[in-house]
Motif scaffolding. Structure first.
Motif, PDB file in Angstrom:
ATOM      1  N   MET A 121       0.816  -1.211   0.000  1.00 22.69           N
ATOM      2  CA  MET A 121       0.000   0.000   0.000  1.00 22.69           C
ATOM      3  C   MET A 121       0.854   1.267   0.000  1.00 22.69           C
ATOM      4  N   SER A 122       2.152   1.142  -0.237  1.00 24.09           N
ATOM      5  CA  SER A 122       3.069   2.280  -0.183  1.00 24.09           C
ATOM      6  C   SER A 122       2.652   3.399  -1.123  1.00 24.09           C
ATOM      7  N   GLU A 123       2.379   3.076  -2.372  1.00 26.49           N
ATOM      8  CA  GLU A 123       2.028   4.099  -3.361  1.00 26.49           C
ATOM      9  C   GLU A 123       0.692   4.743  -3.021  1.00 26.49           C
ATOM     10  N   ARG A 124      -0.279   3.952  -2.656  1.00 24.78           N
ATOM     11  CA  ARG A 124      -1.595   4.495  -2.301  1.00 24.78           C
ATOM     12  C   ARG A 124      -1.484   5.414  -1.080  1.00 24.78           C
ATOM     13  N   ASP A 125      -0.738   4.979  -0.067  1.00 20.18           N
ATOM     14  CA  ASP A 125      -0.551   5.801   1.122  1.00 20.18           C
ATOM     15  C   ASP A 125       0.156   7.107   0.777  1.00 20.18           C
ATOM     16  N   ARG A 126       1.149   7.046  -0.114  1.00 21.26           N
ATOM     17  CA  ARG A 126       1.862   8.259  -0.532  1.00 21.26           C
ATOM     18  C   ARG A 126       0.919   9.217  -1.243  1.00 21.26           C
ATOM     19  N   LEU A 127       0.100   8.701  -2.144  1.00 19.82           N
ATOM     20  CA  LEU A 127      -0.838   9.552  -2.875  1.00 19.82           C
ATOM     21  C   LEU A 127      -1.872  10.179  -1.943  1.00 19.82           C
ATOM     22  N   GLU A 128      -2.373   9.401  -0.991  1.00 20.84           N
ATOM     23  CA  GLU A 128      -3.337   9.943  -0.025  1.00 20.84           C
ATOM     24  C   GLU A 128      -2.697  11.035   0.828  1.00 20.84           C
ATOM     25  N   ARG A 129      -1.454  10.827   1.250  1.00 19.24           N
ATOM     26  CA  ARG A 129      -0.734  11.819   2.053  1.00 19.24           C
ATOM     27  C   ARG A 129      -0.529  13.098   1.245  1.00 19.24           C
ATOM     28  N   GLU A 130      -0.126  12.972  -0.014  1.00 17.61           N
ATOM     29  CA  GLU A 130       0.082  14.148  -0.860  1.00 17.61           C
ATOM     30  C   GLU A 130      -1.227  14.880  -1.106  1.00 17.61           C
ATOM     31  N   LEU A 131      -2.320  14.163  -1.257  1.00 17.69           N
ATOM     32  CA  LEU A 131      -3.622  14.786  -1.445  1.00 17.69           C
ATOM     33  C   LEU A 131      -4.022  15.575  -0.195  1.00 17.69           C
ATOM     34  N   ARG A 132      -3.834  14.979   0.986  1.00 16.87           N
ATOM     35  CA  ARG A 132      -4.145  15.685   2.238  1.00 16.87           C
ATOM     36  C   ARG A 132      -3.304  16.956   2.364  1.00 16.87           C
ATOM     37  N   SER A 134      -1.954  18.702  -0.039  1.00 12.80           N
ATOM     38  CA  SER A 134      -2.427  19.656  -1.043  1.00 12.80           C
ATOM     39  C   SER A 134      -3.713  20.333  -0.581  1.00 12.80           C
ATOM     40  N   GLU A 135      -4.620  19.569  -0.003  1.00  7.78           N
ATOM     41  CA  GLU A 135      -5.863  20.140   0.519  1.00  7.78           C
ATOM     42  C   GLU A 135      -5.583  21.120   1.654  1.00  7.78           C
ATOM     43  N   GLU A 136      -4.617  20.782   2.522  1.00  9.19           N
ATOM     44  CA  GLU A 136      -4.251  21.683   3.617  1.00  9.19           C
ATOM     45  C   GLU A 136      -3.674  22.984   3.082  1.00  9.19           C
ATOM     46  N   ARG A 137      -2.824  22.917   2.040  1.00 14.58           N
ATOM     47  CA  ARG A 137      -2.267  24.132   1.434  1.00 14.58           C
ATOM     48  C   ARG A 137      -3.377  24.976   0.814  1.00 14.58           C
ATOM     49  N   TYR A 138      -4.284  24.324   0.098  1.00 17.64           N
ATOM     50  CA  TYR A 138      -5.401  25.034  -0.531  1.00 17.64           C
ATOM     51  C   TYR A 138      -6.254  25.705   0.540  1.00 17.64           C
ATOM     52  N   ARG A 139      -6.588  24.985   1.595  1.00 10.72           N
ATOM     53  CA  ARG A 139      -7.410  25.527   2.675  1.00 10.72           C
ATOM     54  C   ARG A 139      -6.718  26.737   3.318  1.00 10.72           C
ATOM     55  N   PHE A 140      -5.421  26.635   3.557  1.00  7.38           N
ATOM     56  CA  PHE A 140      -4.665  27.740   4.138  1.00  7.38           C
ATOM     57  C   PHE A 140      -4.736  28.970   3.228  1.00  7.38           C
ATOM     58  N   LEU A 141      -4.524  28.769   1.921  1.00  2.00           N
ATOM     59  CA  LEU A 141      -4.554  29.890   0.979  1.00  2.00           C
ATOM     60  C   LEU A 141      -5.932  30.544   0.945  1.00  2.00           C
ATOM     61  N   VAL A 142      -6.977  29.739   0.905  1.00  2.00           N
ATOM     62  CA  VAL A 142      -8.338  30.270   0.853  1.00  2.00           C
ATOM     63  C   VAL A 142      -8.668  31.020   2.141  1.00  2.00           C
ATOM     64  N   GLU A 143      -8.327  30.421   3.287  1.00  2.00           N
ATOM     65  CA  GLU A 143      -8.661  31.034   4.574  1.00  2.00           C
ATOM     66  C   GLU A 143      -7.871  32.314   4.834  1.00  2.00           C
ATOM     67  N   ASN A 144      -6.709  32.449   4.227  1.00  2.00           N
ATOM     68  CA  ASN A 144      -5.866  33.614   4.479  1.00  2.00           C
ATOM     69  C   ASN A 144      -5.816  34.599   3.318  1.00  2.00           C
ATOM     70  N   SER A 145      -6.622  34.394   2.317  1.00  2.00           N
ATOM     71  CA  SER A 145      -6.646  35.292   1.168  1.00  2.00           C
ATOM     72  C   SER A 145      -7.431  36.556   1.511  1.00  2.00           C
ATOM     73  N   PRO A 146      -6.921  37.730   1.110  1.00  2.00           N
ATOM     74  CA  PRO A 146      -7.676  38.961   1.337  1.00  2.00           C
ATOM     75  C   PRO A 146      -8.866  39.076   0.369  1.00  2.00           C
ATOM     76  N   ASP A 147      -8.866  38.254  -0.657  1.00  2.00           N
ATOM     77  CA  ASP A 147      -9.939  38.275  -1.649  1.00  2.00           C
ATOM     78  C   ASP A 147     -11.042  37.297  -1.261  1.00  2.00           C
ATOM     79  N   VAL A 148     -12.225  37.555  -1.790  1.00  2.00           N
ATOM     80  CA  VAL A 148     -13.329  36.613  -1.610  1.00  2.00           C
ATOM     81  C   VAL A 148     -13.090  35.454  -2.578  1.00  2.00           C
ATOM     82  N   VAL A 149     -13.109  34.254  -2.037  1.00  2.00           N
ATOM     83  CA  VAL A 149     -12.960  33.049  -2.851  1.00  2.00           C
ATOM     84  C   VAL A 149     -14.322  32.367  -2.860  1.00  2.00           C
ATOM     85  N   PHE A 150     -14.785  32.001  -4.055  1.00  2.00           N
ATOM     86  CA  PHE A 150     -16.103  31.382  -4.142  1.00  2.00           C
ATOM     87  C   PHE A 150     -16.111  30.301  -5.207  1.00  2.00           C
TER      88      PHE A 150
END
Length: 166
Positions: A121-132, A134-150
């Motif tokens: 399950m090494s590859e699957r676990d790696r892909l899931e970790r990278e997805l999480r 990426s989602e955390e980075r996206y969430r951080f950018l959206v939550e800290n953006s001075p612009d309205v994101v919709f």
């Protein structure tokens, strides 16, 4: 005999060339068969494991799995057990894996052995970790953006509005 020989050859080819490690254990939970995939996956040759308890292939981080007597609760003639564990690579590292086992009972209802497979399950676990991540980075950018994101659906209705809208 020819048909039987052909059938056995096909079966042997499938088992030995499977991407999953195929195995069998006896009534004492000792390996009676380990497919050649074992060496590619773990670095252990099948002959290194034959006759050894299946725990020999379990990494110390998953020792609780190797020490559980999962055979004690078996009541059906053929019973499936599935789970996750870390295999022990010959170099000592842990290999995340998923197993599926089918246990059998003898005529008196005692554990007679099991067979199953283990999937890397090494590859699957790696892909899931990278997805999480990426989602955390996206969430951080959206939550800290001075612009309205919709986001909107295909009819133009808002499906997401960032807190910046306030």
């Amino acid at each position: 005999y020819e048909l039987l020989g052909d059938s056995e050859a096909r079966y042997r080819h499938l088992v030995q060339n499977s991407p999953d490690l195929v195995w069998s254990i006896d009534a004492d939970a000792r390996f009676s068969f380990v497919s050649d995939t074992c060496e590619r996956l773990t670095g252990w040759r099948p002959e290194d494991l034959l006759g050894k308890h299946f725990g020999a292939l379990v990494h110390e981080s998953s020792q609780d799995v190797a020490e559980i007597d999962w055979t004690a609760g078996m009541t059906a003639e053929f019973q499936e057990v599935r789970g996750r564990l870390n295999l022990l690579h010959r170099d000592g590292r842990a290999i995340p894996a998923e197993f599926s086992a089918f246990g059998t009972l003898d005529d008196e209802g005692r554990f007679a052995g099991a067979n199953g497979s283990v999937r890397d399950m090494s590859e699957r676990d790696r892909l899931e970790r990278e997805l999480r991540e990426s989602e955390e980075r996206y969430r951080f950018l959206v939550e800290n953006s001075p612009d309205v994101v919709f986001a909107t659906d295909d009819t133009g209705n808002f499906t997401y509005l960032s807190d910046t809208i306030e």
